[in-house]
Design a protein around this motif. Structure first.
Motif, PDB file in Angstrom:
ATOM      1  N   MET A   1       0.847  -1.203   0.000  1.00 29.41           N
ATOM      2  CA  MET A   1       0.000   0.000   0.000  1.00 29.41           C
ATOM      3  C   MET A   1       0.881   1.251   0.000  1.00 29.41           C
ATOM      4  O   MET A   1       1.868   1.327   0.717  1.00 29.41           O
ATOM      5  N   MET A   2       0.510   2.227  -0.810  1.00 27.88           N
ATOM      6  CA  MET A   2       1.256   3.475  -0.868  1.00 27.88           C
ATOM      7  C   MET A   2       0.836   4.407   0.268  1.00 27.88           C
ATOM      8  O   MET A   2      -0.290   4.328   0.769  1.00 27.88           O
ATOM      9  N   THR A   3       1.753   5.285   0.666  1.00 24.46           N
ATOM     10  CA  THR A   3       1.402   6.324   1.621  1.00 24.46           C
ATOM     11  C   THR A   3       0.634   7.422   0.894  1.00 24.46           C
ATOM     12  O   THR A   3       0.628   7.486  -0.339  1.00 24.46           O
ATOM     13  N   LYS A   4       0.015   8.312   1.682  1.00 21.33           N
ATOM     14  CA  LYS A   4      -0.711   9.421   1.056  1.00 21.33           C
ATOM     15  C   LYS A   4       0.234  10.300   0.226  1.00 21.33           C
ATOM     16  O   LYS A   4      -0.146  10.794  -0.834  1.00 21.33           O
ATOM     17  N   GLN A   5       1.467  10.487   0.715  1.00 21.45           N
ATOM     18  CA  GLN A   5       2.434  11.294  -0.027  1.00 21.45           C
ATOM     19  C   GLN A   5       2.767  10.633  -1.357  1.00 21.45           C
ATOM     20  O   GLN A   5       2.839  11.298  -2.402  1.00 21.45           O
ATOM     21  N   GLN A   6       2.966   9.325  -1.334  1.00 27.05           N
ATOM     22  CA  GLN A   6       3.265   8.602  -2.573  1.00 27.05           C
ATOM     23  C   GLN A   6       2.096   8.657  -3.546  1.00 27.05           C
ATOM     24  O   GLN A   6       2.290   8.801  -4.760  1.00 27.05           O
ATOM     25  N   ILE A   7       0.880   8.556  -3.017  1.00 29.82           N
ATOM     26  CA  ILE A   7      -0.310   8.636  -3.862  1.00 29.82           C
ATOM     27  C   ILE A   7      -0.427  10.019  -4.491  1.00 29.82           C
ATOM     28  O   ILE A   7      -0.712  10.155  -5.685  1.00 29.82           O
ATOM     29  N   ALA A   8      -0.182  11.060  -3.689  1.00 30.42           N
ATOM     30  CA  ALA A   8      -0.258  12.436  -4.203  1.00 30.42           C
ATOM     31  C   ALA A   8       0.788  12.659  -5.297  1.00 30.42           C
ATOM     32  O   ALA A   8       0.504  13.293  -6.321  1.00 30.42           O
ATOM     33  N   GLU A   9       1.982  12.131  -5.078  1.00 24.71           N
ATOM     34  CA  GLU A   9       3.056  12.289  -6.072  1.00 24.71           C
ATOM     35  C   GLU A   9       2.732  11.536  -7.350  1.00 24.71           C
ATOM     36  O   GLU A   9       2.967  12.039  -8.461  1.00 24.71           O
ATOM     37  N   GLN A  10       2.173  10.322  -7.212  1.00 26.85           N
ATOM     38  CA  GLN A  10       1.807   9.547  -8.396  1.00 26.85           C
ATOM     39  C   GLN A  10       0.679  10.228  -9.160  1.00 26.85           C
ATOM     40  O   GLN A  10       0.682  10.262 -10.404  1.00 26.85           O
ATOM     41  N   ALA A  11      -0.286  10.784  -8.427  1.00 29.19           N
ATOM     42  CA  ALA A  11      -1.406  11.488  -9.066  1.00 29.19           C
ATOM     43  C   ALA A  11      -0.895  12.669  -9.881  1.00 29.19           C
ATOM     44  O   ALA A  11      -1.338  12.896 -11.017  1.00 29.19           O
ATOM     45  N   LEU A  12       0.058  13.424  -9.314  1.00 25.87           N
ATOM     46  CA  LEU A  12       0.607  14.579 -10.031  1.00 25.87           C
ATOM     47  C   LEU A  12       1.360  14.116 -11.278  1.00 25.87           C
ATOM     48  O   LEU A  12       1.255  14.744 -12.340  1.00 25.87           O
ATOM     49  N   ARG A  13       2.103  13.015 -11.155  1.00 21.88           N
ATOM     50  CA  ARG A  13       2.805  12.485 -12.336  1.00 21.88           C
ATOM     51  C   ARG A  13       1.809  12.084 -13.421  1.00 21.88           C
ATOM     52  O   ARG A  13       2.041  12.334 -14.613  1.00 21.88           O
ATOM     53  N   ASN A  14       0.686  11.481 -13.018  1.00 22.40           N
ATOM     54  CA  ASN A  14      -0.334  11.069 -13.992  1.00 22.40           C
ATOM     55  C   ASN A  14      -0.930  12.272 -14.713  1.00 22.40           C
ATOM     56  O   ASN A  14      -1.117  12.246 -15.938  1.00 22.40           O
ATOM     57  N   ILE A  15      -1.231  13.322 -13.941  1.00 25.43           N
ATOM     58  CA  ILE A  15      -1.813  14.536 -14.531  1.00 25.43           C
ATOM     59  C   ILE A  15      -0.815  15.188 -15.487  1.00 25.43           C
ATOM     60  O   ILE A  15      -1.159  15.584 -16.604  1.00 25.43           O
ATOM     61  N   GLN A  16       0.427  15.307 -15.047  1.00 26.81           N
ATOM     62  CA  GLN A  16       1.433  15.978 -15.866  1.00 26.81           C
ATOM     63  C   GLN A  16       1.814  15.153 -17.095  1.00 26.81           C
ATOM     64  O   GLN A  16       2.264  15.714 -18.099  1.00 26.81           O
ATOM     65  N   LYS A  17       1.627  13.838 -17.022  1.00 28.67           N
ATOM     66  CA  LYS A  17       1.850  13.006 -18.214  1.00 28.67           C
ATOM     67  C   LYS A  17       0.801  13.336 -19.273  1.00 28.67           C
ATOM     68  O   LYS A  17       1.089  13.330 -20.476  1.00 28.67           O
ATOM     69  N   ARG A  18      -0.430  13.614 -18.823  1.00 24.86           N
ATOM     70  CA  ARG A  18      -1.459  14.047 -19.773  1.00 24.86           C
ATOM     71  C   ARG A  18      -0.995  15.304 -20.504  1.00 24.86           C
ATOM     72  O   ARG A  18      -1.203  15.459 -21.701  1.00 24.86           O
ATOM     73  N   HIS A  19      -0.366  16.220 -19.732  1.00 26.11           N
ATOM     74  CA  HIS A  19       0.119  17.469 -20.330  1.00 26.11           C
ATOM     75  C   HIS A  19       1.177  17.179 -21.387  1.00 26.11           C
ATOM     76  O   HIS A  19       1.092  17.678 -22.521  1.00 26.11           O
ATOM     77  N   SER A  20       2.170  16.376 -21.025  1.00 24.30           N
ATOM     78  CA  SER A  20       3.250  16.089 -21.973  1.00 24.30           C
ATOM     79  C   SER A  20       2.737  15.300 -23.177  1.00 24.30           C
ATOM     80  O   SER A  20       3.192  15.528 -24.310  1.00 24.30           O
TER      81      SER A  20
END
Length: 303
Positions: A1-20
């Motif tokens: 299970m990921m921590t909340k910090q890891q989840i937040a970081e992964q979510a941001l990576r997912n969003i920014q991948k949409r941008h790229s």
């Protein structure tokens, strides 16, 4: 299970991948359009006309540049249609128009980022029975409805634990699962397990090397909300069950972490099954949230 910090970081990576991805797709479209000489010439002329307007020193020069820009823009629209494109093809198409898939608006998390965090939380926590929610409940008994409201309030509070009593079929698992889904919805990490599954986890930890054992126990103690269904039904392993249960409950209590537990046992039977250290932690961690479900007919036999 990921921590909340890891989840937040992964979510941001997912969003920014949409941008790229959007930028890359747009760049490929432009590269393809520029292979056509007429489009490339038009684009170059538009760029020069725009520079001429910016550099214009009098109204006549600016007006001439404006006229050229208008002419070239109309020509560009025709060229885009010729090559089966539109004006939207000239700029990236982002999934979120509020933040352009950066995840932030005015340095604040965008709703799309918060939604992605919630999605990852749901996937990572893997709470069973997605239909078992407070909103989806068909409970009609007044006493049980009051219990539902009380339990939901605990979910919404920053602190608070639940020890839920009730015979088989009184709806404990439904309520406990609804609590788990509510906590995930509120942005918490949740680990849902049966007492049997938890006991197997304890056994796995006991038989593992020190590093693996610590990682397993950290997963149980670090999650925002630990949900244990049917405590008391598990087999007792010597030097494992009670020792590890005490360690987890004590650590969570010390750190103010929420723990929701259901059991078929009465308070007296619970005291008989577990040693005084565990029993005191179960009572202490639940404060005044010792909830008894109404002893009604087994809901699983009611159609």
């Amino acid at each position: 299970m990921m921590t909340k910090q890891q989840i937040a970081e992964q979510a941001l990576r997912n969003i920014q991948k949409r941008h790229s991805d959007a930028v890359d797709k747009n760049e490929r479209t432009l590269v393809a359009l520029r292979t056509h000489a007429d489009f490339a010439d038009n684009e170059r002329a538009l760029r020069l006309a725009t520079v001429a307007k910016i550099m214009g020193t009098d109204e006549a020069q600016i007006a001439k540049a404006d006229s050229e820009i208008m002419r070239l823009t109309k020509e560009q629209k025709k060229l885009l249609a010729k090559y089966k494109c539109t004006e939207k093809s000239l700029t990236p198409t982002f999934f979120c128009n509020k933040c352009n898939d950066t995840g932030y608006v005015n340095e604040q998390p965008c709703e799309c980022l918060r939604a992605e965090i919630r999605r990852l939380l749901v996937a990572d926590c893997a709470v069973p029975h997605p239909g078992y929610t407070f909103a989806g409940s068909t409970e009609k008994d007044k006493k049980n409805l009051a219990i539902y409201r009380r339990a939901e309030a605990v979910c919404k509070n920053e602190h608070g634990n639940i020890l839920l009593f009730g015979k088989v079929g009184t709806g404990k698992t439904y309520l406990l699962t609804a609590c788990a889904h509510k906590c995930v919805e509120l942005g918490n990490t949740v680990l849902f397990t049966t007492a049997y599954g938890l006991n197997q986890t304890f056994l796995e930890a006991h038989l593992s090397n020190l590093a693996t054992k610590q990682a397993i126990l950290d997963n149980l103690t670090d999650t925002d909300v630990l949900v244990i269904d049917d405590l008391g039904t598990e087999q007792t392993y010597k030097n494992v069950t009670q020792e590890y249960l005490f360690a987890v409950l004590n650590e969570r209590l010390t750190n103010g972490k929420k723990t929701f537990i259901s059991t078929n046992l009465s308070l007296e039977n619970l005291k008989d099954k577990y040693d005084n250290r565990i029993f005191s932690r179960l009572i202490q961690q639940s404060d005044d949230n010792l909830i008894t479900m109404l002893e009604s007919k087994d809901k699983r036999t009611i159609k």
